[in-house]
Motif scaffolding. Structure first.
Motif, mmCIF file in Angstrom:
data_model
loop_
_atom_site.group_PDB
_atom_site.id
_atom_site.type_symbol
_atom_site.label_atom_id
_atom_site.label_comp_id
_atom_site.label_asym_id
_atom_site.label_seq_id
_atom_site.Cartn_x
_atom_site.Cartn_y
_atom_site.Cartn_z
ATOM 1 N N ILE A 59 2.078 -6.033 5.372
ATOM 2 C CA ILE A 59 2.543 -5.153 6.447
ATOM 3 C C ILE A 59 1.444 -4.123 6.682
ATOM 4 N N ASN A 60 0.753 -4.240 7.789
ATOM 5 C CA ASN A 60 -0.477 -3.484 8.003
ATOM 6 C C ASN A 60 -0.310 -2.246 8.875
ATOM 7 N N HIS A 61 0.880 -2.009 9.381
ATOM 8 C CA HIS A 61 1.129 -0.831 10.213
ATOM 9 C C HIS A 61 2.252 -0.034 9.553
ATOM 10 N N VAL A 62 1.885 1.086 8.963
ATOM 11 C CA VAL A 62 2.803 1.862 8.130
ATOM 12 C C VAL A 62 2.757 3.327 8.539
ATOM 13 N N ALA A 63 3.925 3.933 8.712
ATOM 14 C CA ALA A 63 4.024 5.367 8.969
ATOM 15 C C ALA A 63 4.759 6.026 7.811
ATOM 16 N N VAL A 64 4.262 7.183 7.381
ATOM 17 C CA VAL A 64 4.918 7.990 6.349
ATOM 18 C C VAL A 64 5.433 9.242 7.031
ATOM 19 N N LEU A 65 6.755 9.402 7.035
ATOM 20 C CA LEU A 65 7.387 10.514 7.741
ATOM 21 C C LEU A 65 7.630 11.643 6.749
ATOM 22 N N THR A 66 6.899 12.734 6.907
ATOM 23 C CA THR A 66 6.965 13.840 5.956
ATOM 24 C C THR A 66 7.561 15.077 6.620
ATOM 25 N N GLN A 67 8.031 16.000 5.790
ATOM 26 C CA GLN A 67 8.599 17.231 6.325
ATOM 27 C C GLN A 67 8.501 18.369 5.316
ATOM 28 N N LYS B 239 -6.371 4.648 2.713
ATOM 29 C CA LYS B 239 -7.476 3.955 2.048
ATOM 30 C C LYS B 239 -7.095 3.455 0.658
ATOM 31 N N ASN B 240 -6.343 4.259 -0.096
ATOM 32 C CA ASN B 240 -6.010 3.868 -1.471
ATOM 33 C C ASN B 240 -5.259 2.550 -1.539
ATOM 34 N N TRP B 241 -4.564 2.197 -0.463
ATOM 35 C CA TRP B 241 -3.741 0.997 -0.447
ATOM 36 C C TRP B 241 -4.304 -0.083 0.481
ATOM 37 N N GLY B 242 -5.529 0.115 0.931
ATOM 38 C CA GLY B 242 -6.170 -0.865 1.800
ATOM 39 C C GLY B 242 -5.561 -0.940 3.184
ATOM 40 N N LEU B 243 -4.951 0.158 3.631
ATOM 41 C CA LEU B 243 -4.263 0.174 4.920
ATOM 42 C C LEU B 243 -5.043 0.962 5.966
ATOM 43 N N ASN B 244 -6.359 0.924 5.881
ATOM 44 C CA ASN B 244 -7.201 1.663 6.820
ATOM 45 C C ASN B 244 -8.256 0.783 7.473
ATOM 46 N N GLY B 245 -7.954 -0.507 7.578
ATOM 47 C CA GLY B 245 -8.933 -1.439 8.116
ATOM 48 C C GLY B 245 -8.868 -1.587 9.621
ATOM 49 N N VAL B 246 -9.630 -2.539 10.134
ATOM 50 C CA VAL B 246 -9.689 -2.790 11.578
ATOM 51 C C VAL B 246 -8.331 -3.215 12.113
#
Length: 378
Positions: free
Chosen positions: A51-59, A73-80
Motif C-alpha cells: 500500500i503505497n499511498h498512506v496518510a497519518v492523521l495527527t492532532q 522514508k523509514n518505511w520506504g514510502l517516499n518513492g516515485v
C-alpha cells in the motif's frame, strides 16, 4: 484512473491513560520494544502490504510524531510511486477545525482522497501493536463483494463489553453491531480496522457530517448507518498477535511479550521478508555489558550500558544501569539512568528519567507503575 487502495492512519488521540508518556507527545510516537515507536507497526504493515499511498492523521501534541513520520522514508514510502502525507486539522477563518471524531477526521481529508481517487480505503488505528499484511483482508472484501469489511479479533467473552462487538451469519456477513454492549452476545471485537469501497465511505461521511447529533465516529455512527441502509458488511477474523497499548500495564505487558519467555505468538523474532517492522536508525554505539554486569532474559538495544543487573527487561537506546543497580521486570525507555545501588521493580521508566543512588522503586510490586524522574507518576 485512480489508485487501487489508500490507507488512512488515525493517530490523533490523547492517550491520557499513559500518563506522563503522552503529556508532550502523541500516543503513536511513544517508544516500544527497545527500538520502535508504536506508529512503526501500522506504517510497516502498509509498506509490507504494497500500500503505497498512506496518510497519518495527527492532532494532539503532534510535533514529535509529524517530524518522525516525515516523508515516510523509514518505511520506504517516499518513492516515485508512493506517497506519505501527515494530515493535521484544517485551518479555517474561524481557526483550527479540530477533528471531532474518527469519522470526522477522514471527512476533513476527503480532498486528499479525492485527488487519489482510490477504489478502496483502508482505515487503521495508529496505536496498536501487531505485524501483518492486509492482503487477506482485501481479498476477503473483494470476494464477498462487500461495501465494508471490519477486521475482528476474538476476545474472552468476559472482556467483550470493552469493545465494539459484531454478530455474523454463517457466511461472515455482519448482522448486528453494538459499541461496548453491557451484555455482549458475541466475542468478535472490532479492531478498528476497516476497508471501505471509497464511493460508499465518501457518501456516508458526507451524510454524517450534516448530522449535528452525531459523534462522527465509525463505531457509533458510520457502521450503524450503513447497516440501517442494508449495505453489505462482512467480518475478517484476524488470528495473529494484536495489542491495544492504551494503559501503563498494557504497554508494559506488550513489551514483556517480546521476550523469549513471553507470549509465544509474538513474531518479531520469527517474521521474515514481507512482515518485517521498520523503524528509525538512531546510529547509536553498540550496547555494552560491563565486567560485573549481568543481563538475563532481556532485550537490550544499541547504546545501552549495563554495569549492574537487569532481569526480564526491555531496554532502549542510551540507557545506563550503573554499578550495583538492579532492574527487574522493567521497561527502560530512551536515556533512562538507574544510578549506583538503586533498585527498580515492575515499572516503566520513562525517557530520560533518573533513579537516584540507592533509591528503591516499587518494592512491594503490587502493580505496574510509571517512573518519571525517579518517582511513581500518578
Amino acid at each position: 484512473m485512480g489508485i487501487k487502495i489508500a490507507a488512512m492512519i488515525l493517530a490523533g488521540g490523547k492517550g491520557t491513560r499513559l500518563k506522563a508518556l503522552t503529556r508532550k507527545t502523541a500516543k503513536p510516537a511513544v517508544g516500544y520494544g527497545g527500538k520502535y515507536r508504536i506508529i512503526d507497526f501500522p506504517l510497516s504493515n502498509c509498506a509490507n502490504s504494497g500500500i503505497n499511498h498512506v496518510a497519518v492523521l495527527t492532532q494532539y501534541e503532534s510535533s514529535d510524531l509529524n517530524t518522525y513520520v516525515g516523508n515516510g522514508k523509514n518505511w520506504g514510502l517516499n518513492g516515485v510511486n508512493s506517497l506519505t502525507a501527515v494530515l493535521t486539522p484544517k485551518e479555517t477563518e474561524e481557526g483550527s477545525n479540530w477533528y471531532r471524531g474518527t469519522a470526522d477526521a477522514i471527512y476533513q481529508n476527503l480532498d486528499w482522497l479525492d485527488n487519489l481517487d482510490p477504489e478502496y480505503v483502508l482505515i487503521l488505528s495508529g496505536d496498536h501493536i501487531y505485524a501483518t499484511t492486509y492482503d487477506g483482508m482485501l481479498s476477503r472484501h473483494r470476494e464477498a463483494n462487500a461495501e465494508c469489511t471490519i477486521s475482528v479479533y476474538q476476545v474472552p467473552l468476559e472482556e467483550a463489553s470493552r469493545f465494539g462487538i459484531l454478530e455474523t451469519d454463517e457466511d461472515g456477513v455482519i448482522t448486528a453491531f453494538k459499541e461496548k454492549p453491557k451484555v455482549p452476545k458475541s466475542n468478535l471485537a472490532s479492531m478498528g480496522i476497516y476497508i471501505f469501497n471509497y464511493k460508499t465511505l465518501r457518501a456516508a461521511l458526507i451524510e454524517d457530517a450534516k448530522d449535528e447529533q452525531s459523534d462522527h465516529d465509525f463505531g457509533k455512527n458510520i457502521i450503524p448507518m450503513l447497516m440501517a441502509k442494508g449495505k453489505k458488511l462482512v467480518a475478517y477474523t484476524y488470528k495473529g498477535y494484536w495489542k491495544d497499548v492504551g494503559t501503563i500495564p498494557s504497554l508494559h505487558e506488550a513489551n514483556m511479550d517480546l521476550l523469549m519467555s513471553g507470549d509465544p505468538n509474538v513474531n518479531l523474532f520469527t517474521i521474515q521478508g514481507k512482515n518485517k517492522i521498520y523503524t528509525e536508525d538512531n546510529h547509536a554505539t553498540p550496547q555494552y555489558i560491563g565486567p560485573i554486569g549481568t543481563a538475563k532474559d532481556s532485550l537490550i538495544n544499541q547504546g545501552a550500558i549495563i554495569r549492574g543487573e537487569v532481569d526480564h527487561c526491555v531496554i532502549s537506546s542510551d540507557v545506563y544501569v550503573d554499578d550495583g543497580a538492579k532492574a527487574i521486570n522493567c521497561v527502560l525507555m530512551n536515556g533512562a539512568h538507574i544510578k549506583k545501588g538503586a533498585r527498580v521493580f515492575d515499572a516503566i521508566v520513562g525517557p530520560d528519567a533518573v533513579v537516584e543512588e540507592s533509591e528503591v522503586i516499587n518494592a512491594d510490586r503490587k502493580e505496574i507503575i510509571l517512573v518519571t524522574n525517579g518517582r511513581n507518576d500518578k
